[in-house]
Design a protein around this motif. Structure first.
Motif, mmCIF file in Angstrom:
data_model
loop_
_atom_site.group_PDB
_atom_site.id
_atom_site.type_symbol
_atom_site.label_atom_id
_atom_site.label_comp_id
_atom_site.label_asym_id
_atom_site.label_seq_id
_atom_site.Cartn_x
_atom_site.Cartn_y
_atom_site.Cartn_z
ATOM 1 N N GLN A 1 0.836 -1.198 0.000
ATOM 2 C CA GLN A 1 0.000 0.000 0.000
ATOM 3 C C GLN A 1 0.869 1.245 0.000
ATOM 4 O O GLN A 1 1.887 1.321 0.676
ATOM 5 C CB GLN A 1 -0.880 0.020 1.251
ATOM 6 C CG GLN A 1 -2.100 -0.862 1.168
ATOM 7 C CD GLN A 1 -3.252 -0.203 0.431
ATOM 8 O OE1 GLN A 1 -3.102 0.911 -0.057
ATOM 9 N NE2 GLN A 1 -4.368 -0.890 0.333
ATOM 10 N N VAL A 2 0.450 2.213 -0.794
ATOM 11 C CA VAL A 2 1.113 3.509 -0.856
ATOM 12 C C VAL A 2 0.051 4.579 -0.659
ATOM 13 O O VAL A 2 -1.016 4.512 -1.279
ATOM 14 C CB VAL A 2 1.821 3.708 -2.203
ATOM 15 C CG1 VAL A 2 2.347 5.136 -2.317
ATOM 16 C CG2 VAL A 2 2.957 2.718 -2.354
ATOM 17 N N GLN A 3 0.332 5.526 0.186
ATOM 18 C CA GLN A 3 -0.563 6.664 0.369
ATOM 19 C C GLN A 3 0.080 7.882 -0.280
ATOM 20 O O GLN A 3 1.274 8.135 -0.106
ATOM 21 C CB GLN A 3 -0.819 6.938 1.853
ATOM 22 C CG GLN A 3 -1.604 5.854 2.571
ATOM 23 C CD GLN A 3 -0.757 4.636 2.912
ATOM 24 O OE1 GLN A 3 0.380 4.772 3.355
ATOM 25 N NE2 GLN A 3 -1.311 3.449 2.697
ATOM 26 N N LEU A 4 -0.723 8.637 -1.027
ATOM 27 C CA LEU A 4 -0.224 9.780 -1.778
ATOM 28 C C LEU A 4 -0.969 11.045 -1.355
ATOM 29 O O LEU A 4 -2.200 11.026 -1.216
ATOM 30 C CB LEU A 4 -0.428 9.558 -3.282
ATOM 31 C CG LEU A 4 0.188 8.288 -3.867
ATOM 32 C CD1 LEU A 4 -0.263 8.112 -5.318
ATOM 33 C CD2 LEU A 4 1.694 8.340 -3.787
ATOM 34 N N VAL A 5 -0.219 12.122 -1.178
ATOM 35 C CA VAL A 5 -0.814 13.408 -0.819
ATOM 36 C C VAL A 5 -0.239 14.490 -1.719
ATOM 37 O O VAL A 5 0.979 14.702 -1.747
ATOM 38 C CB VAL A 5 -0.555 13.760 0.658
ATOM 39 C CG1 VAL A 5 -1.150 15.133 0.977
ATOM 40 C CG2 VAL A 5 -1.143 12.704 1.581
ATOM 41 N N GLU A 6 -1.117 15.171 -2.442
ATOM 42 C CA GLU A 6 -0.698 16.257 -3.327
ATOM 43 C C GLU A 6 -0.804 17.590 -2.594
ATOM 44 O O GLU A 6 -1.766 17.829 -1.859
ATOM 45 C CB GLU A 6 -1.583 16.334 -4.579
ATOM 46 C CG GLU A 6 -1.643 15.064 -5.396
ATOM 47 C CD GLU A 6 -2.849 14.222 -5.051
ATOM 48 O OE1 GLU A 6 -3.310 13.448 -5.915
ATOM 49 O OE2 GLU A 6 -3.348 14.338 -3.915
ATOM 50 N N THR A 7 0.159 18.440 -2.819
ATOM 51 C CA THR A 7 0.127 19.804 -2.297
ATOM 52 C C THR A 7 0.677 20.748 -3.353
ATOM 53 O O THR A 7 1.271 20.319 -4.347
ATOM 54 C CB THR A 7 0.975 19.943 -1.014
ATOM 55 O OG1 THR A 7 2.313 19.531 -1.298
ATOM 56 C CG2 THR A 7 0.412 19.114 0.123
ATOM 57 N N GLY A 8 0.461 22.044 -3.131
ATOM 58 C CA GLY A 8 1.049 23.046 -3.997
ATOM 59 C C GLY A 8 0.093 23.726 -4.939
ATOM 60 O O GLY A 8 0.479 24.646 -5.670
ATOM 61 N N GLY A 9 -1.146 23.278 -4.969
ATOM 62 C CA GLY A 9 -2.115 23.931 -5.840
ATOM 63 C C GLY A 9 -2.466 25.323 -5.348
ATOM 64 O O GLY A 9 -2.096 25.730 -4.251
ATOM 65 N N GLY A 10 -3.191 26.047 -6.192
ATOM 66 C CA GLY A 10 -3.599 27.389 -5.808
ATOM 67 C C GLY A 10 -4.078 28.182 -6.995
ATOM 68 O O GLY A 10 -4.332 27.628 -8.069
ATOM 69 N N LEU A 11 -4.181 29.490 -6.795
ATOM 70 C CA LEU A 11 -4.630 30.417 -7.832
ATOM 71 C C LEU A 11 -3.426 31.171 -8.367
ATOM 72 O O LEU A 11 -2.628 31.722 -7.594
ATOM 73 C CB LEU A 11 -5.649 31.383 -7.243
ATOM 74 C CG LEU A 11 -6.129 32.522 -8.143
ATOM 75 C CD1 LEU A 11 -6.880 31.972 -9.348
ATOM 76 C CD2 LEU A 11 -7.004 33.491 -7.350
ATOM 77 N N VAL A 12 -3.300 31.213 -9.683
ATOM 78 C CA VAL A 12 -2.177 31.894 -10.314
ATOM 79 C C VAL A 12 -2.665 32.577 -11.589
ATOM 80 O O VAL A 12 -3.628 32.106 -12.210
ATOM 81 C CB VAL A 12 -1.035 30.899 -10.607
ATOM 82 C CG1 VAL A 12 -1.462 29.852 -11.612
ATOM 83 C CG2 VAL A 12 0.226 31.602 -11.044
ATOM 84 N N GLN A 13 -2.016 33.661 -11.952
ATOM 85 C CA GLN A 13 -2.369 34.331 -13.195
ATOM 86 C C GLN A 13 -1.774 33.602 -14.393
ATOM 87 O O GLN A 13 -0.748 32.914 -14.274
ATOM 88 C CB GLN A 13 -1.872 35.770 -13.175
ATOM 89 C CG GLN A 13 -2.657 36.679 -12.233
ATOM 90 C CD GLN A 13 -2.273 38.133 -12.401
ATOM 91 O OE1 GLN A 13 -1.161 38.453 -12.812
ATOM 92 N NE2 GLN A 13 -3.197 39.030 -12.080
ATOM 93 N N ALA A 14 -2.407 33.776 -15.536
ATOM 94 C CA ALA A 14 -1.881 33.196 -16.766
ATOM 95 C C ALA A 14 -0.440 33.658 -16.978
ATOM 96 O O ALA A 14 -0.115 34.832 -16.761
ATOM 97 C CB ALA A 14 -2.751 33.585 -17.943
ATOM 98 N N GLY A 15 0.410 32.720 -17.394
ATOM 99 C CA GLY A 15 1.822 33.002 -17.567
ATOM 100 C C GLY A 15 2.661 32.714 -16.346
ATOM 101 O O GLY A 15 3.892 32.704 -16.423
#
Length: 127
Positions: A1-15
């Motif tokens: 078993q492997v547990q995965l956690v994503e982080t780092g998302g958010g709101l950013v302007q184009a470019g």
């Protein structure tokens, strides 16, 4: 078993840029190929990038080639997705996924090849 956690998302302007992280716990992470996928409302889950267990080979979806870079640090049990030159159409929930490939050294773009998935992180790119 492997547990995965994503982080780092958010709101950013184009470019702009964002770096997503996929942190793993459980079994030996260096055995696993890892892929990034994304899904926006009303659309199927789309392949973004993948990397072999040892990090020696990568694969990218056509829509992100030249803008996104996948990498991994097995000593930290983490895979990264560096996203540059972001566009509004990159807006989606981003998921990382893993599959045991210790005997094959393969990498996959199909969702059904992956056995373990994280919960996702939202990326929103404003125009």
């Amino acid at each position: 078993q492997v547990q995965l956690v994503e982080t780092g998302g958010g709101l950013v302007q184009a470019g702009g840029s964002l770096r997503l992280s996929c942190a793993a716990s459980g079994r030996t992470f260096s055995y696993y190929a890892v892929g990034w996928f994304r899904q926006s409302p009303g659309k199927e889950r789309e392949f973004v990038a993948a990397i072999t267990s040892g990090g020696g080979r990568t694969m990218y979806g056509d829509s992100v080639k030249g803008r996104f870079t996948i990498s991994r640090a097995n000593a930290r049990n983490t895979v990264y997705l560096q996203m540059n030159s972001l566009k509004p159409e990159d807006t989606a929930v981003y998921y990382c996924a893993a599959v045991d490939t210790v005997y094959s050294g393969s990498v996959y773009s199909q969702t059904d090849r992956y056995d373990y998935w994280g919960q996702g992180t939202q990326v929103t790119v404003s125009s």
